[in-house]
Design a protein around this motif. Structure first.
Motif, PDB file in Angstrom:
ATOM      1  N   ALA A 145      30.552  29.347  43.366  1.00  0.00           N
ATOM      2  CA  ALA A 145      31.163  30.016  44.517  1.00  0.00           C
ATOM      3  C   ALA A 145      32.255  29.142  45.111  1.00  0.00           C
ATOM      4  CB  ALA A 145      30.091  30.345  45.555  1.00  0.00           C
ATOM      5  N   GLU A 192      40.599  38.720  45.248  1.00  0.00           N
ATOM      6  CA  GLU A 192      39.728  38.848  44.071  1.00  0.00           C
ATOM      7  C   GLU A 192      38.897  37.583  43.863  1.00  0.00           C
ATOM      8  OE1 GLU A 192      42.197  39.939  40.754  1.00  0.00           O
ATOM      9  OE2 GLU A 192      42.927  41.733  41.786  1.00  0.00           O
ATOM     10  N   ARG A 194      33.879  34.851  53.420  1.00  0.00           N
ATOM     11  CA  ARG A 194      33.821  36.029  54.290  1.00  0.00           C
ATOM     12  C   ARG A 194      34.858  35.926  55.398  1.00  0.00           C
ATOM     13  NH1 ARG A 194      27.746  36.232  55.994  1.00  0.00           N
ATOM     14  NH2 ARG A 194      28.392  38.058  57.163  1.00  0.00           N
ATOM     15  N   PRO A 197      26.574  35.483  48.516  1.00  0.00           N
ATOM     16  CA  PRO A 197      26.996  36.528  49.453  1.00  0.00           C
ATOM     17  C   PRO A 197      27.018  36.129  50.930  1.00  0.00           C
ATOM     18  CG  PRO A 197      25.343  37.365  47.922  1.00  0.00           C
ATOM     19  CD  PRO A 197      25.426  35.887  47.712  1.00  0.00           C
ATOM     20  N   ASP A 232      35.486  34.170  33.360  1.00  0.00           N
ATOM     21  CA  ASP A 232      34.538  35.178  33.818  1.00  0.00           C
ATOM     22  C   ASP A 232      33.084  34.821  33.532  1.00  0.00           C
ATOM     23  OD1 ASP A 232      36.607  36.690  34.766  1.00  0.00           O
ATOM     24  OD2 ASP A 232      36.702  37.988  33.006  1.00  0.00           O
ATOM     25  N   ARG A 272      36.196  37.443  46.520  1.00  0.00           N
ATOM     26  CA  ARG A 272      35.123  38.413  46.231  1.00  0.00           C
ATOM     27  C   ARG A 272      34.225  37.890  45.092  1.00  0.00           C
ATOM     28  NH1 ARG A 272      35.401  42.306  49.584  1.00  0.00           N
ATOM     29  NH2 ARG A 272      37.378  43.127  50.353  1.00  0.00           N
ATOM     30  N   ALA A 273      34.822  37.224  44.118  1.00  0.00           N
ATOM     31  CA  ALA A 273      34.021  36.612  43.044  1.00  0.00           C
ATOM     32  C   ALA A 273      33.137  35.514  43.617  1.00  0.00           C
ATOM     33  CB  ALA A 273      34.944  36.051  41.954  1.00  0.00           C
ATOM     34  N   SER A 274      33.662  34.764  44.574  1.00  0.00           N
ATOM     35  CA  SER A 274      32.872  33.724  45.238  1.00  0.00           C
ATOM     36  C   SER A 274      31.677  34.339  45.954  1.00  0.00           C
ATOM     37  CB  SER A 274      33.767  32.961  46.224  1.00  0.00           C
ATOM     38  OG  SER A 274      33.044  31.971  46.899  1.00  0.00           O
ATOM     39  N   LEU A 275      31.940  35.431  46.655  1.00  0.00           N
ATOM     40  CA  LEU A 275      30.855  36.103  47.395  1.00  0.00           C
ATOM     41  C   LEU A 275      29.831  36.753  46.466  1.00  0.00           C
ATOM     42  CD1 LEU A 275      32.822  37.669  50.366  1.00  0.00           C
ATOM     43  CD2 LEU A 275      31.109  35.851  50.459  1.00  0.00           C
ATOM     44  N   ALA A 276      30.261  37.139  45.279  1.00  0.00           N
ATOM     45  CA  ALA A 276      29.311  37.705  44.322  1.00  0.00           C
ATOM     46  C   ALA A 276      28.271  36.658  43.923  1.00  0.00           C
ATOM     47  CB  ALA A 276      30.044  38.221  43.085  1.00  0.00           C
ATOM     48  N   LEU A 277      28.679  35.387  43.948  1.00  0.00           N
ATOM     49  CA  LEU A 277      27.753  34.309  43.600  1.00  0.00           C
ATOM     50  C   LEU A 277      26.936  33.835  44.805  1.00  0.00           C
ATOM     51  CD1 LEU A 277      30.124  32.281  41.273  1.00  0.00           C
ATOM     52  CD2 LEU A 277      28.160  33.676  40.597  1.00  0.00           C
ATOM     53  N   TRP A 331      35.465  29.362  42.979  1.00  0.00           N
ATOM     54  CA  TRP A 331      36.185  30.608  43.227  1.00  0.00           C
ATOM     55  C   TRP A 331      36.852  30.586  44.597  1.00  0.00           C
ATOM     56  CZ3 TRP A 331      37.673  33.787  39.651  1.00  0.00           C
ATOM     57  CH2 TRP A 331      36.928  33.918  38.476  1.00  0.00           C
TER      58      TRP A 331
END
Length: 165
Positions: free
Chosen positions: A47, A68, A84, A78, A40, A71-76, A50
Protein backbone atom coordinates in the motif's frame (compact mmCIF):
# COMPACT_ATOMS: atom_id res chain seq x y z
CA UNK A 1 51.19 -33.63 -73.09
CA UNK A 2 48.31 -35.94 -72.36
CA UNK A 3 45.10 -34.66 -70.72
CA UNK A 4 44.47 -36.21 -67.31
CA UNK A 5 40.89 -36.92 -66.40
CA UNK A 6 40.01 -36.74 -62.75
CA UNK A 7 39.11 -39.95 -61.06
CA UNK A 8 35.63 -40.63 -59.84
CA UNK A 9 36.81 -40.32 -56.25
CA UNK A 10 38.24 -36.83 -56.82
CA UNK A 11 35.02 -35.67 -58.51
CA UNK A 12 32.91 -37.04 -55.63
CA UNK A 13 35.06 -35.29 -53.02
CA UNK A 14 34.96 -31.97 -54.85
CA UNK A 15 31.20 -32.21 -55.29
CA UNK A 16 30.71 -32.96 -51.59
CA UNK A 17 32.75 -29.89 -50.63
CA UNK A 18 30.82 -27.66 -53.03
CA UNK A 19 27.46 -28.96 -51.88
CA UNK A 20 28.36 -28.40 -48.25
CA UNK A 21 29.00 -24.70 -48.94
CA UNK A 22 25.51 -24.31 -50.43
CA UNK A 23 23.72 -25.78 -47.44
CA UNK A 24 21.73 -23.32 -45.28
CA UNK A 25 22.99 -22.58 -41.76
CA UNK A 26 21.34 -24.43 -38.90
CA UNK A 27 18.17 -22.78 -37.56
CA UNK A 28 18.75 -20.65 -34.44
CA UNK A 29 16.23 -20.72 -31.62
CA UNK A 30 13.78 -17.79 -31.68
CA UNK A 31 14.48 -14.94 -29.25
CA UNK A 32 11.89 -14.02 -26.69
CA UNK A 33 11.81 -11.10 -24.27
CA UNK A 34 10.15 -11.55 -20.91
CA UNK A 35 9.18 -8.63 -18.65
CA UNK A 36 11.44 -8.05 -15.68
CA UNK A 37 8.65 -7.01 -13.33
CA UNK A 38 4.89 -7.13 -13.30
CA UNK A 39 3.49 -4.40 -11.13
CA UNK A 40 -0.07 -5.71 -10.95
CA UNK A 41 0.82 -9.09 -9.49
CA UNK A 42 4.19 -8.43 -7.93
CA UNK A 43 4.34 -9.70 -4.34
CA UNK A 44 6.66 -6.82 -3.38
CA UNK A 45 4.01 -4.14 -3.97
CA UNK A 46 2.55 -2.65 -0.82
CA UNK A 47 0.00 0.00 0.00
CA UNK A 48 2.86 2.38 0.81
CA UNK A 49 4.46 1.75 -2.59
CA UNK A 50 1.23 2.51 -4.41
CA UNK A 51 0.71 5.61 -2.27
CA UNK A 52 4.20 6.91 -3.14
CA UNK A 53 3.53 6.23 -6.81
CA UNK A 54 0.35 8.30 -6.51
CA UNK A 55 2.32 11.18 -5.01
CA UNK A 56 4.81 10.93 -7.88
CA UNK A 57 2.01 11.18 -10.43
CA UNK A 58 0.39 14.03 -8.54
CA UNK A 59 3.63 16.06 -8.62
CA UNK A 60 3.76 15.51 -12.38
CA UNK A 61 0.16 16.68 -12.78
CA UNK A 62 -1.05 13.24 -13.85
CA UNK A 63 -4.04 13.24 -11.54
CA UNK A 64 -5.88 10.31 -13.17
CA UNK A 65 -2.84 8.09 -12.68
CA UNK A 66 -2.43 9.40 -9.13
CA UNK A 67 -6.03 8.47 -8.37
CA UNK A 68 -5.55 4.97 -9.80
CA UNK A 69 -2.42 4.44 -7.71
CA UNK A 70 -4.15 5.63 -4.54
CA UNK A 71 -7.11 3.37 -5.22
CA UNK A 72 -4.68 0.45 -5.63
CA UNK A 73 -3.14 1.43 -2.30
CA UNK A 74 -6.56 1.41 -0.66
CA UNK A 75 -7.35 -1.98 -2.17
CA UNK A 76 -4.45 -3.33 -0.10
CA UNK A 77 -5.15 -1.27 3.06
CA UNK A 78 -8.67 0.19 3.00
CA UNK A 79 -8.50 2.11 6.28
CA UNK A 80 -5.32 4.09 5.69
CA UNK A 81 -5.46 7.81 6.26
CA UNK A 82 -3.00 9.07 3.64
CA UNK A 83 -4.54 7.65 0.46
CA UNK A 84 -8.09 8.42 1.55
CA UNK A 85 -7.09 11.99 2.36
CA UNK A 86 -5.35 12.31 -1.01
CA UNK A 87 -8.45 11.10 -2.86
CA UNK A 88 -10.60 13.61 -0.96
CA UNK A 89 -8.22 16.38 -2.00
CA UNK A 90 -8.55 15.26 -5.62
CA UNK A 91 -12.33 15.43 -5.25
CA UNK A 92 -12.04 18.99 -3.94
CA UNK A 93 -9.73 19.99 -6.79
CA UNK A 94 -12.24 18.58 -9.27
CA UNK A 95 -15.03 20.64 -7.71
CA UNK A 96 -16.72 17.71 -6.00
CA UNK A 97 -16.77 19.65 -2.74
CA UNK A 98 -19.61 17.79 -1.00
CA UNK A 99 -18.02 14.43 -1.76
CA UNK A 100 -14.68 15.74 -0.47
CA UNK A 101 -16.28 17.16 2.68
CA UNK A 102 -18.02 13.86 3.43
CA UNK A 103 -14.79 11.87 3.03
CA UNK A 104 -12.81 14.34 5.15
CA UNK A 105 -15.44 14.38 7.93
CA UNK A 106 -15.22 10.58 8.08
CA UNK A 107 -11.43 10.75 8.27
CA UNK A 108 -11.53 13.42 10.98
CA UNK A 109 -13.84 11.19 13.04
CA UNK A 110 -11.70 8.07 12.52
CA UNK A 111 -8.41 9.89 13.15
CA UNK A 112 -9.25 12.58 15.72
CA UNK A 113 -5.58 13.29 16.53
CA UNK A 114 -4.63 13.99 12.91
CA UNK A 115 -4.61 17.62 11.84
CA UNK A 116 -4.40 16.91 8.11
CA UNK A 117 -7.99 15.84 7.40
CA UNK A 118 -9.28 18.65 9.63
CA UNK A 119 -7.16 21.21 7.83
CA UNK A 120 -8.36 19.97 4.45
CA UNK A 121 -11.95 19.89 5.66
CA UNK A 122 -11.65 23.48 6.86
CA UNK A 123 -10.39 24.54 3.45
CA UNK A 124 -13.26 22.71 1.72
CA UNK A 125 -15.69 24.58 3.98
CA UNK A 126 -13.96 27.80 2.91
CA UNK A 127 -14.42 26.86 -0.75
CA UNK A 128 -18.10 26.18 -0.05
CA UNK A 129 -18.45 29.64 1.49
CA UNK A 130 -19.05 28.28 5.00
CA UNK A 131 -16.58 30.67 6.61
CA UNK A 132 -17.54 30.21 10.29
CA UNK A 133 -17.41 26.43 9.95
CA UNK A 134 -14.10 26.74 8.09
CA UNK A 135 -12.60 28.93 10.83
CA UNK A 136 -13.59 26.61 13.68
CA UNK A 137 -12.41 23.50 11.82
CA UNK A 138 -9.06 25.09 10.94
CA UNK A 139 -8.62 26.27 14.56
CA UNK A 140 -9.10 22.68 15.71
CA UNK A 141 -6.50 21.51 13.18
CA UNK A 142 -3.96 24.11 14.33
CA UNK A 143 -4.60 23.21 17.99
CA UNK A 144 -3.63 19.58 17.29
CA UNK A 145 -0.11 20.70 16.42
CA UNK A 146 2.41 18.98 14.23
CA UNK A 147 2.97 20.25 10.71
CA UNK A 148 0.02 22.63 10.52
CA UNK A 149 1.54 25.40 8.39
CA UNK A 150 -1.02 24.93 5.65
CA UNK A 151 -3.91 24.89 8.13
CA UNK A 152 -2.52 28.05 9.76
CA UNK A 153 -2.23 29.78 6.37
CA UNK A 154 -5.75 28.73 5.44
CA UNK A 155 -7.04 30.02 8.77
CA UNK A 156 -5.53 33.43 7.99
CA UNK A 157 -7.23 33.31 4.61
CA UNK A 158 -10.59 32.54 6.24
CA UNK A 159 -10.14 35.28 8.86
CA UNK A 160 -9.39 37.80 6.11
CA UNK A 161 -12.54 36.73 4.27
CA UNK A 162 -14.58 37.08 7.48
CA UNK A 163 -13.11 40.54 8.16
CA UNK A 164 -13.91 41.78 4.67
CA UNK A 165 -17.41 40.81 5.18
Amino acid sequence: MPILLPSRLAVALASACLLQGCASPPALPAWSVEPVQRIDNSPGQSAATWFELGKFYQRRGQLQLAEEAWRASLALEPRQLAARNALAVLDARAGRLEQAATALRELAEEYPQSAQPLGNLGYVYYLQGQLLKAASTLQRAVALGGDVRLARNNLQLVRAALASG
